[in-house]
Each structure stands twice: as C-alpha cells, then as structure tokens.
Enzyme design. Sequence first.
Site, short mmCIF file in Angstrom:
data_model
loop_
_atom_site.label_atom_id
_atom_site.label_comp_id
_atom_site.label_asym_id
_atom_site.label_seq_id
_atom_site.Cartn_x
_atom_site.Cartn_y
_atom_site.Cartn_z
NE ARG A 261 -3.67 -2.30 2.47
CZ ARG A 261 -4.56 -2.58 3.42
NH1 ARG A 261 -4.73 -1.72 4.42
NH2 ARG A 261 -5.26 -3.69 3.38
NE ARG A 276 -1.46 4.68 9.00
CZ ARG A 276 -2.73 4.27 9.04
NH1 ARG A 276 -3.29 3.78 7.96
NH2 ARG A 276 -3.43 4.37 10.15
CD GLU A 348 -8.06 -1.20 11.13
OE1 GLU A 348 -8.06 -1.99 10.17
OE2 GLU A 348 -8.01 0.04 11.00
CB SER A 351 -11.36 -4.04 8.87
OG SER A 351 -11.04 -2.85 9.54
NE ARG A 390 -1.86 -1.72 11.48
CZ ARG A 390 -2.71 -0.72 11.35
NH1 ARG A 390 -3.84 -0.72 12.05
NH2 ARG A 390 -2.47 0.26 10.53
#
Length: 425
Positions: A261, A276, A348, A351, A390
Amino acid sequence: MHDIRAIRDNPAAFDAGWSARGMSAQTPEILALDERARAATTALQAAQSRRNEASKLIGQAKAKKDEAGAAQLMAEVESLKAEMAAQGEIEAQVGGELRDLLARLPNIPDAIVPAGEDETGNVEQRRHGEPVRLNQARDHVDLGAALGGMDFEAAARMSGSRFVVLKSGIARLERALGQFMLDVQTTENGYTEVSPPVMVRDHALFGTGQLPKFEEDLFRTNDGLYLIPTAEVSLTNLVREQIVAEEELPLRLTALTQCFRSEAGASGRDTRGMIRQHQFQKVELVSITTPEESENEHQRMVECAEGILKKLGLSFRTMLLCTGDMGFTARKTYDLEVWLPSQNTYREISSCSNCGDFQARRMDARTKKAGEKGTRFVHTLNGSGLAVGRTLVAVMENYQDEAGRIAIPEVLQPYMGGLKHIEAA
C-alpha cells in the site's frame, strides 16, 4: 456497484444511504443520465425497426416498377442509418458516464450501522481480557532495536520510509505468527488455504472496489499490473464471472500474502514503527455466500478473527464502525482493536466487512440453485485474520519484561522450536 433498476424504484433509499456517509444526493444526476441513455436506446430501436421495414418496402416498390417510391425509401433508409449512428453514440457516451458515476459511489450502509462522521462515532460491542499496563512500557521500535531484530535504518537506505528489516528472533516470531494464524483458520475454522497471485490486472481491483477511486493507494508495475493491497482482491476474484452452485456455498478462503500500500492518504500518520507500512504480511479471510446467510457468516468471520487474539492472550475490543468510518465497499464492518501498552490505547488489527452483493455486481459473480433456471448475485465478505505485522507489534509490547525480553505466547512456542523468550544475543 449499484443496480440502476433498484435506484429507479427507490431513489430516496439510496440518497439516504449516501447521505449517511456524508455525501450529497446522487440520484438526480444518476436518473437524469439514465433517462437520457434510455431515450437514446428507445430512439435507436425505433430507427432500426423503421429501417428494417423500409428495406422490405424497397424490394416491394422495385417489384412494382415504382422507381420513384423505391428511391424515396432508399433515401429514408440512409437517413435512418445516420439517425441510428447518432443515437448509438449518445447511448454509448451517456451510458459510459452513468457507469463511471455508479462505479465511484460507495456501498449503502446496513440499517444497523450507527450514524457518525469518523471513528469517534464507532460503537463498542465487547471487550476481551485486561489491558496490560506497565510503568515504563517500551514500544516495539525500541524493543526490536535493543534485541537486534528490527532495523528501520537499513530498510530506509534501500527502500525509503515505511519499510523494516526484521532479523533473528523477531523475524522468526513474525513467521511463526503467520503460520499459526493459517493453521488455526484452516484446521479449526474451515477455511481453505490458497496461494494466490500478488500482482493483478486492473479489472480485478475494479471488482473488489479499489479502482477507480483509490488508485493513488496502489503500487503499479511498468507493464500495467498492480501489487495487491490485500489478498481480498485475489481471493474474491476467484469467483469473478462465475456461477457457483448454491450447494457449494459458503466458500471460505484464506491466504497469507505480502500486501502493498502506498499509504497516500496517511501522510504523517504512524510514521514511527510497523503500524503503517508500504509492505506487510496479512492472513486474509474471504467468504462467498448466499444473501440469506451473509449476516451469519459475518458474525462467524469476526469470531474467527477474535479467536486468534484470544489464543495469543491479547486484550482487545470489537467495534461496530459508523457510517463515516466504513470502507468504500462495505455495508457493515467490525474492527478488532488490540491493546498496545506503549500507546496506552487500542489500535486496529483487523477489519471484517460484509459487502453484500456490491462486489459481486462489479465482478458478475453469481450463484444458482440446482433445478432452478435463474441466477442471483452472491454476497462477499472479507476480513483480516490477522494483520501479521500489527500482531507482532502487539505480542512484543504486551509480552515484554523489565529486562527487555519478549516472552513467547505458549501457542507460538511450537513454531519457535520450543523457545520461550526472545532476548539480546
């Protein structure tokens, strides 16, 4: 993608859904384009019908030696051909504008989704475990550096920011986490392991909703292929342009892949550490099911993701996202947020989204019951089970001791050759 017929039948419901996402009314423009496209189609069909009729009459006129009548009809046919070409161009142009508009509009939220502008509107559903609170909690960056297993400077020299080099026990722990997650999802939760491509064509990303709206978040190769931002793309596209027997549903698929990403929309956010990254590993969960079972499948997927955190002994909470914080393709999303002692908050880590038939319409993915003629669109769901990097961060921070060692959770020890701690050499 949205069904234009459903928008015609109930435009107010669609505008209400988009309004909940903070958007202005879209249906006036949609219906105006639709009316123009349909008018062009009607005019084109009328001209085609009259041309066919006139063509037959030409033969009849010539058979009767009516040259004047035949000439008049031939002139009309030429005029009709020009009219057909003109209406065809309008149909194609306006139809293209309509498809482009619909392709850029997000899914409609489920009625149960709470209204809200951003993450502050999310609603906590439940919590698990007691948060670890340390007097001097070190973050994963300091822990990893002290253990000689995490090098951001070396990564920056070769690749730039938002990359990391993992070494020794930390690298092994990351590998252990990915394998552990895959084993749980396949042997305990019934997901089929897949090793899919990590480079795909643009139509695959259109199908799952990353294109056209989010192209800036993607990495593209020189020959037009894209690196996947998540294995959701590859796994969901396995049913692209397919009709799956209803008796074979649900399909439950999982993959451990590298994900890529650009983080174009995250400038200045989480610049320290592994939260990130441009490149990271993730175990993805994808379900393909019927409309009747998608809600139950959604709850099951969330539980499968939660189960990993429970087995690792990590404290987390489950959040129902509000309308303003949901992803483009989702109609309902639950986020799992894991406790990070260094930040004294939940972050987070997964999801899990139910997309309804939104992606299926873009991919033309359908299902058919045995003995029945008709088909209908499947429902697609996706979730992280979990984001490996994460989870590595969470394990390091929650299992640190005062000496800077990292205790290995018991469920991971078989994957670590029986090692119980990671410590400096």
